[in-house]
Each structure stands twice: as C-alpha cells, then as structure tokens.
Design a protein around this motif. Structure first.
Motif, PDB file in Angstrom:
ATOM      1  N   LEU A  35       0.896  -1.267   0.002  1.00 48.70           N
ATOM      2  CA  LEU A  35      -0.023   0.003   0.301  1.00 48.70           C
ATOM      3  C   LEU A  35       0.882   1.091   0.014  1.00 48.70           C
ATOM      4  N   MET A  36       0.671   2.097  -1.130  1.00 50.13           N
ATOM      5  CA  MET A  36       1.497   3.249  -1.177  1.00 50.13           C
ATOM      6  C   MET A  36       0.928   4.393  -1.790  1.00 50.13           C
ATOM      7  N   THR A  37       1.702   5.687  -1.874  1.00 47.35           N
ATOM      8  CA  THR A  37       0.952   6.446  -2.885  1.00 47.35           C
ATOM      9  C   THR A  37       1.754   6.537  -4.203  1.00 47.35           C
ATOM     10  N   LEU A  38       1.019   7.221  -5.033  1.00 53.01           N
ATOM     11  CA  LEU A  38       1.547   7.214  -6.491  1.00 53.01           C
ATOM     12  C   LEU A  38       3.182   7.574  -6.634  1.00 53.01           C
ATOM     13  N   HIS A  39       3.232   8.704  -5.711  1.00 56.72           N
ATOM     14  CA  HIS A  39       4.793   9.376  -5.784  1.00 56.72           C
ATOM     15  C   HIS A  39       5.727   8.295  -5.337  1.00 56.72           C
ATOM     16  N   ALA A  40       5.304   7.454  -4.311  1.00 55.66           N
ATOM     17  CA  ALA A  40       6.233   6.466  -3.731  1.00 55.66           C
ATOM     18  C   ALA A  40       6.444   5.258  -4.481  1.00 55.66           C
ATOM     19  N   ALA A  41       5.518   5.292  -5.769  1.00 53.32           N
ATOM     20  CA  ALA A  41       5.618   4.032  -6.476  1.00 53.32           C
ATOM     21  C   ALA A  41       6.423   3.980  -7.789  1.00 53.32           C
ATOM     22  N   LYS A  42       6.999   5.474  -7.842  1.00 55.58           N
ATOM     23  CA  LYS A  42       7.991   5.428  -8.857  1.00 55.58           C
ATOM     24  C   LYS A  42       9.129   4.503  -9.040  1.00 55.58           C
ATOM     25  N   GLY A  43       9.403   3.850 -10.197  1.00 61.18           N
ATOM     26  CA  GLY A  43      10.484   2.878 -10.335  1.00 61.18           C
ATOM     27  C   GLY A  43       9.972   1.404  -9.728  1.00 61.18           C
ATOM     28  N   LEU A  44       8.956   1.155  -9.237  1.00 61.07           N
ATOM     29  CA  LEU A  44       8.287  -0.049  -8.773  1.00 61.07           C
ATOM     30  C   LEU A  44       7.502  -0.712 -10.074  1.00 61.07           C
ATOM     31  N   GLU A  45       7.324  -1.961  -9.700  1.00 63.94           N
ATOM     32  CA  GLU A  45       6.385  -2.738 -10.736  1.00 63.94           C
ATOM     33  C   GLU A  45       5.711  -4.040 -10.118  1.00 63.94           C
ATOM     34  N   PHE A  46       4.541  -4.074 -10.243  1.00 71.20           N
ATOM     35  CA  PHE A  46       3.850  -5.131  -9.628  1.00 71.20           C
ATOM     36  C   PHE A  46       2.963  -5.813 -10.588  1.00 71.20           C
ATOM     37  N   PRO A  47       2.994  -7.321 -10.537  1.00 75.72           N
ATOM     38  CA  PRO A  47       1.915  -7.871 -11.420  1.00 75.72           C
ATOM     39  C   PRO A  47       0.329  -7.247 -11.574  1.00 75.72           C
ATOM     40  N   ALA A  48       0.211  -7.164 -10.561  1.00 74.57           N
ATOM     41  CA  ALA A  48      -1.391  -6.650 -10.387  1.00 74.57           C
ATOM     42  C   ALA A  48      -1.321  -5.417  -9.457  1.00 74.57           C
ATOM     43  N   VAL A  49      -1.975  -4.314  -9.961  1.00 76.26           N
ATOM     44  CA  VAL A  49      -2.273  -2.891  -9.370  1.00 76.26           C
ATOM     45  C   VAL A  49      -3.519  -2.283  -9.363  1.00 76.26           C
ATOM     46  N   PHE A  50      -3.892  -1.990  -7.986  1.00 74.68           N
ATOM     47  CA  PHE A  50      -5.059  -1.237  -8.153  1.00 74.68           C
ATOM     48  C   PHE A  50      -5.188   0.276  -7.880  1.00 74.68           C
TER      49      PHE A  50
END
Length: 415
Positions: free
Chosen positions: A204-219
C-alpha cells in the motif's frame, strides 16, 4: 496473484486509512511503502493525544506530547518543572501543572497558555462525560480550540496540506464508532497488531512512492474529480498542475505488469454528508481498445455496467479476476452467480405494503455477529436496538444493531 504481487496505489496518504482498517479487521497482511502507517504519522499521534486527554486527563504520556504542541512558550525547563511538581505529590501531570500555576512556579506567556490548556482539557472531559456534543463534533472542536488545525493551516511546507487531509480523515474515521472511548480502543488494537512476520503482504503506497516499482497486479482507487486530479493542485498551478497529475496517472498505470484495475466512488462521505462524485477525466482519456469495463451490478440489477450491456463474449478481465486469489471469496462468487440471473428491468412499484411499526430485534442472545472494526463476536444481551457483544479479540462492547451483520453474512464483502 499472491499478496506480494498486488499493490494498491493512492493519490494521497489519507486514502490509506480505510484500507488499513479493513485489512486489519479481516486479517489481511499488508505493508505501507514509503512512509509510516496512518496511525503512526506525527499529526495523527498528536491529534490522538488530544483525544486521549479528553477521555482521560490523567494520561501523562498524552499530556507530555501536546503540552507544547503547537508551541505555547513551554520549553524543556517548564516541562521539567511540571513533571517534578507532579512527581513530588504523586499526581497526574495535569494536576501537577495546575498546582504549579497556583504556587506561581511558572510566569509569563507560557503560564497563561498553560492555564488556558488546562481549562480546555477540563471542559473537553466534561463534554465526553455528558455525551454532548457528538464525539465527531467534539473531535473537530478539540482540534480547532487547541490551535492544532490552525497550526498546520499556517504552515507553508509542502507536506502541510497532506497532514490537514490526514486530520480530516481521522475525524471521518470517528463516524464509525459510538464514542471516543470505542475509537481509542480500536486504534490501540490496530497499533498492537504490528508484528513483522515473514509472509506475503499486499503493498500500500502513494503514487509518488511507487515510482520505479512494478507489480503484476495494481489497484488504483479514488479516480474522481477533485481527488485525482487533485483540486488544490489545479487551483494553485493550473495547466501545469494538471499535467503533473496526468503524469502521476501514467506512473500508476505503468506500475502494472499484467493487470491494472481503476475504480472510483459514485458517492463519497465528506464531513458526514454524502456527496456525488464525478469520475476522473483521466478515465475518459484511456484508449478504449485497451480498457475493459467491469463494474458491480447497479441498484436495480443487470450486468457489469457497460461491459455487461455489450453482449457477446464475456470479459476476459472478469474471468481473470474470478480466478485471482484476491477475488476468490464465497461472497464474490455469489455476486457473480447472481449477476447472471438478474433482470435488467427496474422493480415494479410496491402496492398495498404493510409496515409493522413494532419491529422485532434483528439479533438474539447467543447469535454470532461481525463488526467491521471489532471483528467477530457473540451477542450477550439485547436492549432495543443496542446489543451487548463479547468480541473475540476486542472484548465486551455495546453496539447499535445496524453496525453489525450476521457472522455468516460477513463473507458477502468481495475480498
């Protein structure tokens, strides 16, 4: 998908609170990436300290946290004198501070501010005991009268807006409880449930914190005008702000390696009032060829929104979601099975309807029930619409009947 392969990305930190509360209630492991959990944030801890003092003025830890927050001219030396005065007479620091003022142990601006604070704490405590105003209104009053809300409103730092939104979300969370005491007990349970087990967890994170990450399923929840794109960003930066919000939307979508699910609320509870929401303009900008619409059946039944009305082959996304672990609960399967049998017609108007004004209680002694905050429990007594419930983990509580459901119905929520 396993839990480690699933991420929920939100525009603002205050949106995490509802997810954290729900995950803890159903026992779903999660991690917050890029920052502390909601109830661990500085402004939430400060606000909680004020609420704890209103319920129990003898809470020394809460008093120490807020006695000079916001600043009241009570530095380390003044606080040390208060502690020494309380320790000398073996009384709570609130009492020690009052006696120190009577003895003239503090002077100047700090003494006046401390006198006002002690008076406010006493008045808030009496309001808690009297039950008026409501606990939600009282929480807003405490944050305003203490100067804590104004403190963050006057801050010009980038994070000030987010902290104010978190405070609003904290007050909103109170609406699900009967009183302050019940809410504080819930938060205590949440904070105690912090075991770092080596097991799969939803991220669980903000869009800003997600930069550079990747997941198979994203909500991506909360794609609504005013929330995303953020209204303040539009008001302050105009087209430049809109483009930055659009870049964030791109970041969120591209974090998904296989499946990206975007959602928005048709209605949202804001300051105790339901408000209609408009879907984000970014949803309309998505290329149709790469989007499948999958929405829950409407009020009058029917298929899955636009996807269900197209006819033809079933949505591949729907089939994949049905196979995914996150949606493979009995409640989700029942909802899917029922959708196929629902009529597209609206229900006919009911005529000759007789209402029994002497409604019987929905639950009886011994019934197993489920509460969204406290989990499963057993009804031990019934008094009108109020139930005495012995919860498995939260202990004995008095709950209004409409806030619980039968235990066997708890799985109807599609998790």
């Amino acid at each position: 998908f396993s839990l480690d392969e699933i991420a929920i990305l939100v525009r603002a930190t205050h949106q995490m609170r509802a997810f954290e509360d729900r995950f803890l209630t159903i026992g779903l492991p999660y991690r917050v990436v890029g920052g502390p959990r909601f109830y661990e944030r500085m402004e939430i801890r400060d606000a909680m300290a004020y609420l704890r003092l209103a319920v129990s003025p003898s809470d020394d830890l809460a008093f120490e946290r807020i006695v000079n927050t916001p600043r009241r001219g009570l530095g380390d030396k003044a606080q040390q004198r208060i502690r020494e005065a309380a320790r000398a007479e073996d009384v709570p620091q609130v009492v020690g501070a009052a006696r120190l003022l009577e003895a003239g142990g503090l002077k100047g601006k700090g003494a006046g501010a401390l006198r006002t604070l002690l008076s406010d704490i006493g008045r808030w405590h009496e309001a808690v005991r009297a039950g008026t105003p409501s606990h939600v209104e009282l929480a807003e009053m405490i944050l305003d009268e203490s100067g804590y809300t104004a403190y963050w409103q006057n801050q010009k730092t980038p994070e000030a807006e987010g902290r104010l939104e978190n405070l609003k979300e904290l007050v909103k969370a109170l609406e699900g409880f009967e009183n302050l005491q019940g809410f504080l007990e819930h938060v205590s349970l949440v904070m105690d449930n912090d075991a770092e087990l080596d097991e799969p967890k939803v991220s669980l994170m903000t869009l800003h914190a997600a930069k550079g990450l990747e997941f198979p399923a994203v909500f991506l929840p909360g794609w609504e005008e005013g929330l995303f794109p953020n209204q303040r960003s539009l008001d302050e930066s105009g087209l430049k702000g809109l483009e930055e919000e659009r870049r964030l939307a791109y970041v969120g979508i591209t974090r998904a390696a296989e499946l990206c699910t975007i959602s928005f609320a048709a209605n949202r509870l804001v300051h105790g009032q339901w408000q209609s929401q408009m879907p984000s303009r970014f949803i309309d900008e998505l290329p149709e060829d790469h989007v499948e619409v999958l929405t829950p059946p409407g009020l009058y039944g029917g298929g899955y929104g636009a996807a269900g009305m197209r006819g033809g082959a079933a949505s591949d996304l729907e089939a994949r979601a049905a196979r995914a672990d996150a949606y493979n609960s009995p409640g989700w399967r029942r909802m899917q099975a029922a959708a196929a049998n629902r009529s597209l017609r609206q229900p006919a108007e009911a005529r000759g309807l007789v209402v029994d004004m002497g409604a019987a209680p929905a639950f009886g002694v011994g019934d197993r029930v489920f509460h969204q905050k406290f989990g499963y429990g057993t009804v031990t007594d019934v008094e009108g619409d109020k139930l005495d419930i012995d919860f498995d983990k939260a202990g004995a509580k008095k709950i209004v009947a409409r806030f619980v459901v039968a235990a066997e119905s708890a799985t109807d929520v599609p998790f």
